[in-house]
Write a protein that holds these residues in place. Structure first.
Motif, short mmCIF file in Angstrom:
data_model
loop_
_atom_site.label_atom_id
_atom_site.label_comp_id
_atom_site.label_asym_id
_atom_site.label_seq_id
_atom_site.Cartn_x
_atom_site.Cartn_y
_atom_site.Cartn_z
N THR A 288 0.99 -1.09 -0.10
CA THR A 288 -0.01 0.11 0.04
C THR A 288 0.81 1.05 -0.05
O THR A 288 1.59 1.32 1.02
N ILE A 289 0.82 2.08 -1.19
CA ILE A 289 1.63 3.12 -1.19
C ILE A 289 0.91 4.57 -1.33
O ILE A 289 -0.06 4.40 -2.03
N GLN A 290 1.20 5.17 -0.17
CA GLN A 290 0.37 6.57 -0.25
C GLN A 290 1.19 7.69 -0.42
O GLN A 290 2.27 7.95 -0.27
N VAL A 291 0.58 8.60 -1.68
CA VAL A 291 1.34 9.51 -2.39
C VAL A 291 0.87 10.89 -1.45
O VAL A 291 -0.46 11.08 -1.13
N GLU A 292 1.92 11.47 -0.85
CA GLU A 292 1.72 12.96 -0.53
C GLU A 292 2.42 13.84 -0.82
O GLU A 292 3.44 13.85 -1.72
N HIS A 293 2.21 15.11 -0.15
CA HIS A 293 3.11 16.40 -0.65
C HIS A 293 2.98 17.34 0.94
O HIS A 293 1.71 17.60 1.43
N PRO A 294 4.19 17.54 1.13
CA PRO A 294 4.33 18.28 2.72
C PRO A 294 3.58 19.53 2.78
O PRO A 294 3.25 19.98 3.91
N SER A 295 3.35 20.14 1.24
CA SER A 295 2.64 21.53 1.44
C SER A 295 1.01 21.08 1.49
O SER A 295 0.37 22.29 2.11
N ILE A 296 0.70 19.96 1.40
CA ILE A 296 -0.82 19.94 1.63
C ILE A 296 -0.95 18.80 2.69
O ILE A 296 -1.90 19.26 3.62
N ASN A 297 -0.23 17.84 2.88
CA ASN A 297 -0.44 16.89 4.10
C ASN A 297 0.71 17.44 5.25
O ASN A 297 1.80 17.46 4.92
N GLU A 298 0.03 17.40 6.48
CA GLU A 298 0.67 17.76 7.59
C GLU A 298 2.05 16.72 8.01
O GLU A 298 1.59 15.45 8.16
N HIS A 299 3.07 17.13 8.08
CA HIS A 299 4.19 16.37 8.44
C HIS A 299 4.99 17.07 9.43
O HIS A 299 6.27 16.50 9.65
N GLU A 301 7.86 18.69 11.52
CA GLU A 301 9.31 19.20 11.42
C GLU A 301 9.80 18.61 10.14
O GLU A 301 10.65 19.15 9.29
N TYR A 302 9.43 17.17 9.97
CA TYR A 302 9.72 16.52 9.01
C TYR A 302 9.59 17.26 7.49
O TYR A 302 10.33 17.03 6.39
N GLY A 303 8.32 17.41 7.30
CA GLY A 303 7.56 18.15 6.04
C GLY A 303 8.77 19.52 5.94
O GLY A 303 8.84 19.81 4.85
N LYS A 304 8.68 20.23 6.82
CA LYS A 304 9.19 21.43 6.67
C LYS A 304 10.81 21.34 6.42
O LYS A 304 11.33 22.13 5.55
N GLU A 305 11.49 20.33 6.87
CA GLU A 305 12.87 20.44 6.56
C GLU A 305 12.99 19.75 4.98
O GLU A 305 13.81 20.21 4.36
N PHE A 306 11.90 19.05 4.66
CA PHE A 306 11.87 18.50 3.21
C PHE A 306 11.56 19.61 2.41
O PHE A 306 12.37 19.94 1.25
N LEU A 307 10.73 20.61 2.50
CA LEU A 307 10.45 21.63 1.92
C LEU A 307 11.64 22.55 1.57
O LEU A 307 11.84 23.26 0.61
N GLU A 308 12.41 23.04 2.85
CA GLU A 308 13.57 23.77 2.79
C GLU A 308 14.53 23.11 1.97
O GLU A 308 15.49 24.18 1.35
#
Length: 310
Positions: A288-299, A301-308
């Motif tokens: 089961t593979i879930q597609v996400e994006h950190p600007s849409i899906n809450e992640h 500090e992990y998501g913030k670091e990825f976007l940076e």
């Protein structure tokens, strides 16, 4: 009844070879358990009585295993979406615990017999143990052949039961011969205690293996870091996280993962490539593979670091 589509993984296991094997061993074990109980009481041999207790546990263990095999053939439903495959592991866990408890009981009884020796009827002891040796050789051979055809943890736990029985039969014969020539009756409980160690080790292995499955740990043959690296090499995959890999039962695995994709990739094709990789390289059919994006899906500090770092 409403039908449910579980097309990625067959949630039933027919295991025809395992069924035949367990039924055969079940009836032979019942027969010899009765023989050993009678022989052990008449001969006053702890080795025989301890083995009869072990054989009685084999009957119960095999009953659990047979129940698990038949439950595994039932289709999944809205409550048990994985079917009844996990009962196979519960039965194996209980069988492993039974081996451990029996081993401890034999050891305790052996100490008592060393302190208070008992006269033994060697004639009955050797006849019964010889019959037991023959039956246990046959049962061990049958179970080993079955394991080569179908990998089943219940058959494996039954095999450990009968390896213990086989060793016990050999031990009883050896102790009988030693007692006959030396009158050293203490050898009977000593050999029983040595065999109990082997039984204990077998029970520990089965319990640990089934415990790991019940705790949904990553199966030993898989390395999550390597799988993560392989997925990240697929075109369009920017990041892989929230990965879980576990066993439902023996040889039935599930994996889930969340992925960040590049903006210009075709998500359906990328997910299809991931599934193909998991299937062909690792034999993982239920992914089961879930597609996400950190600007849409809450992640967090992990998501913030990825976007940076984009």
């Amino acid at each position: 009844m409403k039908n449910y589509d579980y097309h990625h993984l067959n949630h039933v296991k027919e295991q025809l070879k395992s069924k035949k094997t367990l039924w055969t061993t079940f009836f032979l074990t019942i027969f010899f358990t009765v023989v050993e109980i009678v022989g052990g009481i008449k001969s006053h041999s702890l080795a025989l009585l301890s083995d009869s207790a072990h054989m009685l546990s084999d009957v119960i263990a095999l009953g659990l295993s047979i129940t698990a095999i038949y439950l595994a053939t039932k289709n999944p439903n809205k409550k048990y979406t994985y079917g009844y495959l996990r009962f196979e592991i519960i039965a194996s866990f209980l069988n492993g615990l039974a081996l451990i408890i029996i081993a401890i009981g034999i050891c305790i009884e052996g100490i008592k017999r060393i302190i208070n020796p008992t006269d033994i009827d060697l004639h009955i002891m050797l006849i019964v143990s010889s019959i037991g040796l023959l039956i246990n050789i046959i049962l061990t051979y049958i179970l080993i052949r079955s394991m080569r055809v179908e990998n089943n943890l219940n058959v494996k736990s039954a095999l450990w039961h009968f390896i213990g029985d086989l060793l016990n039969s050999i031990g009883v014969i050896i102790s009988g011969v030693i007692i006959y020539y030396t009158n050293f009756t203490i050898i009977d409980p000593i050999i029983s205690m040595v065999i109990s160690v082997v039984i204990f080790i077998g029970g520990l292995k089965i319990t640990r293996e089934s415990y790991q499955i019940l705790m949904e740990s990553v199966p030993n043959q898989f390395d999550l870091d390597l799988i993560r690296q392989d997925i990240k090499l697929i075109e369009g995959v920017e990041d892989v996280h929230e990965m879980h890999l576990w066993s439902i039962t023996t040889e039935h695995y599930c994996i889930t993962a969340h992925i960040f994709l590049s903006k210009d990739c075709q998500s359906f094709l990328t997910v299809a490539s991931i599934n193909q990789l998991l299937k062909e390289k690792y034999g993982l059919l239920h992914a089961t593979i879930q597609v996400e994006h950190p600007s849409i899906n809450e992640h967090g500090e992990y998501g913030k670091e990825f976007l940076e770092h984009q």
